[in-house]
Design an enzyme around this catalytic site. Structure first.
Site, PDB file in Angstrom:
ATOM      1  N   LYS A  65      -1.246  13.545  12.854  1.00 31.04           N
ATOM      2  CA  LYS A  65      -1.418  14.510  13.125  1.00 31.04           C
ATOM      3  C   LYS A  65      -0.911  15.834  11.442  1.00 31.04           C
ATOM      4  O   LYS A  65      -0.215  15.194  10.463  1.00 31.04           O
ATOM      5  CB  LYS A  65       0.610  14.306  13.576  1.00 31.04           C
ATOM      6  CG  LYS A  65       0.140  13.373  14.420  1.00 31.04           C
ATOM      7  CD  LYS A  65      -0.900  14.456  15.740  1.00 31.04           C
ATOM      8  CE  LYS A  65      -0.757  14.260  17.762  1.00 31.04           C
ATOM      9  NZ  LYS A  65      -1.639  12.514  17.351  1.00 31.04           N
TER      10      LYS A  65
HETATM   11  C1  LIG Z   1      -1.252  15.205  23.590  1.00 31.25           C
HETATM   12  C2  LIG Z   1      -0.901  13.732  22.949  1.00 31.25           C
HETATM   13  N1  LIG Z   1       0.669  14.134  23.240  1.00 31.25           N
HETATM   14  C3  LIG Z   1       0.743  12.415  23.339  1.00 31.25           C
HETATM   15  C4  LIG Z   1       0.890  12.013  21.890  1.00 31.25           C
HETATM   16  C5  LIG Z   1       1.287  10.368  21.349  1.00 31.25           C
HETATM   17  O1  LIG Z   1       1.380  10.336  20.643  1.00 31.25           O
HETATM   18  P1  LIG Z   1       2.037   9.199  19.550  1.00 31.25           P
HETATM   19  O2  LIG Z   1       1.086   8.859  18.534  1.00 31.25           O
HETATM   20  O3  LIG Z   1       3.206   9.633  18.473  1.00 31.25           O
HETATM   21  O4  LIG Z   1       3.137   8.856  20.533  1.00 31.25           O
HETATM   22  C6  LIG Z   1      -0.380  11.786  21.360  1.00 31.25           C
HETATM   23  C7  LIG Z   1      -0.981  11.214  20.631  1.00 31.25           C
HETATM   24  O5  LIG Z   1      -2.273  11.060  19.423  1.00 31.25           O
HETATM   25  C8  LIG Z   1      -1.025  13.298  21.792  1.00 31.25           C
HETATM   26  O6  LIG Z   1      -2.293  13.516  21.152  1.00 31.25           O
END
Ligand SMILES: Cc1ncc(COP(=O)(O)O)c(C=O)c1O
Length: 383
Positions: free
Chosen positions: A184
Site C-alpha cells: 500500500k
Molecule cells: C480494496 C481492499 N479492501 C480491503 C483490503 C484488506 O486490507 P488488509 O490487507 O490491510 O486487511 C485490501 C487489501 O488488499 C483491499 O485491496
C-alpha cells in the site's frame, strides 16, 4: 532485458523507519503503546477526521466498523464485486448479507444508480470502495444514504491520499477503513486505521478491537501500576503494535512527497502507452485527487492479440512483476456457490476481471525501472 526481477508493490523502507523500529525494540514496549498513539494522532491530523483508531489490518477495520455500526443477521449491505474479498468477507462475518451491484466499466467504481435500485427494506449500509485510489461518487452515495437512512462505511484500502471535491476520504462517510499492507501507499507490514467523526463509534472500535476490554486496558502493564479492566463485549484481537506504528509514522511523513513521484510515473506511463492498443486508466474526475495506488492496463485479446494472463506471463519472463486487482468477488468459488452469482450478473465487473493488470507503480522505482517497464510493455504489444 533487466537482470533483476522487479517485484510488484515492493515497499520503500528508509533509515528513519529502521531506526524507529530499533528504538521500539530497545524500549522493550513492542505492543500497543505510545508509538501507536502518535501514529493515530498523526494519521487523524493528516486525514482531518475527529478520530483515528489503529488496527492490525484494513480487514479488521472493516469488520469492526460493521460491528459497531450494528450490522448483523437479517441486514443487507450493498457493495461492489470489483474489490478484494476482505470487503465482502467482513460483511459476511457480521452475519449480514452482501448485496453486490455492478461497477462502472471505465472507473471500476460502484455505480450509484445501481445502489439505489438494489435498496430493500433490509438495507442498512453501503460500502463504497475507492479502488486504485480513485474516489467513488460520494455526493451521489451520501445523498442516497441520507434519503434512505443508510450508513456509509468506506473501504479506503487504496485511498490514503484521496480527496473528493475538497474533502479527504476518511471524513465523508460514517466510518472509513484504510490499509497499511506491504504493497500500500503507507505501510506498517500488516496494519490498518479506522477514521470517524462519531465519538460513540470511535470509543466502541477502541474497546471492541482489544477483546472488548474497558478503555485503555493496553496500559495495564505500564509504569502507572497494574490496572484492572472489565470485559464489556466479546471483542476481537485487532490492535496495532508499536513495532508496526514505528514503520507507519515515517511512511506517513513521506506520503505526499511520494504521491508526487507516483504521479510523475503515472503521467510517464500515460504518455508512453497512449498509442498502444491497450486501455489506460480513466482520466481523473474534476476536483478530485487520485491516490495513484494502482496503474492498470486493460488487455483485450481482440485488440492485443493475447489474453491478460499471457501478457502477464510475458512481462514475468522479462523480469517485471504485475498484479491483478481484481478478479471480481462474484467469480470466486465461495460466493458463486453461496449466492448463486454468475458472470452475467455483473457484466462490467466481469469485463474488467478478464482484462485488468496492474503494473509497478511505487516511489521506490528508479527512472531506469520505469523505462524498463515501458520498454517491456511496448515490446510485448508490438510483437
Ligand atoms: C480494496 C481492499 N479492501 C480491503 C483490503 C484488506 O486490507 P488488509 O490487507 O490491510 O486487511 C485490501 C487489501 O488488499 C483491499 O485491496
Amino acid at each position: 532485458m533487466r537482470d533483476q526481477f522487479l517485484v510488484f508493490g515492493a515497499p520503500q523502507i528508509e533509515e528513519a523507519e529502521i531506526n524507529e523500529v530499533v528504538d521500539c525494540l530497545r524500549s522493550g514496549w513492542l505492543g500497543t503503546g505510545p508509538k501507536v498513539a502518535r501514529f493515530e494522532e498523526q494519521f487523524r491530523q493528516y486525514i482531518g477526521a475527529e478520530y483515528a483508531i489503529a488496527v492490525n489490518s484494513c480487514t479488521a477495520g472493516l469488520h469492526l466498523s460493521m460491528i459497531v455500526a450494528g450490522l448483523g443477521p437479517g441486514d443487507e449491505v450493498i457493495t461492489t464485486p470489483m474489490t478484494f474479498c476482505a470487503t465482502v468477507n467482513s460483511i459476511i462475518h457480521t452475519g449480514a448479507t452482501p448485496v453486490l451491484v455492478d461497477c462502472d466499466r471505465d472507473t471500476f467504481l460502484i455505480d450509484p444508480q445501481r445502489i439505489e435500485d438494489a435498496i430493500t427494506p433490509r438495507t442498512r449500509a453501503i460500502v463504497p470502495v475507492h479502488l486504485c485510489g480513485r474516489p467513488c461518487d460520494m455526493d451521489a452515495i451520501m445523498d442516497i444514504a441520507a434519503r434512505r437512512n443508510l450508513l456509509v462505511i468506506e473501504d479506503a484500502a487504496h485511498a490514503i491520499e484521496t480527496v473528493y471535491k475538497g474533502r479527504k476520504v476518511g471524513t465523508i462517510g460514517d466510518l472509513t477503513a484504510f490499509s497499511f499492507y506491504v504493497t500500500k501507499n503507507v505501510i506498517t507490514g500488516e496494519g490498518g486505521m479506522v477514521t470517524t467523526n462519531r465519538p460513540n463509534f470511535a470509543d466502541k472500535i477502541k474497546v471492541y478491537g482489544l477483546h472488548g476490554m474497558s478503555k485503555d486496558a493496553w496500559k495495564r502493564y505500564s509504569d502507572e501500576g497494574y490496572k484492572h479492566y472489565q470485559v464489556v463485549f466479546p471483542g476481537f484481537k485487532y490492535n496495532m503494535m508499536d513495532l508496526q506504528a514505528a514503520i507507519g509514522l515515517h511512511q506517513l511523513a513521506r506520503v505526499d512527497e511520494n504521491l508526487k513521484r507516483r504521479n510523475e510515473i503515472w503521467q510517464t506511463y500515460n504518455r508512453a502507452f497512449a498509442d498502444l492498443p491497450v486501455g489506460l486508466p480513466a482520466p481523473d474526475e474534476p476536483d478530485t485527487v487520485h491516490a495513484r495506488h494502482l496503474y492498470t492496463l486493460m488487455i483485450d485479446k481482440e485488440r492485443c492479440g493475447m489474453t491478460r494472463d499471457e501478457f502477464m506471463q510475458r512481462l514475468y519472463k522479462l523480469n517485471i512483476g504485475t498484479g491483478v486487482h481484481y478478479v471480481g468477488v462474484h467469480l470466486h468459488a465461495y460466493y458463486r456457490e453461496r449466492f448463486d452469482y454468475c458472470p452475467e450478473d455483473f457484466p462490467n465487473a466481469t469485463w474488467i476481471s478478464k482484462r485488468t493488470v496492474s503494473i509497478p507503480l511505487s516511489p521506490k522505482l528508479s527512472g531506469a525501472d520505469v523505462e524498463d517497464v515501458i520498454e517491456a510493455v511496448k515490446n510485448i504489444l508490438r510483437q
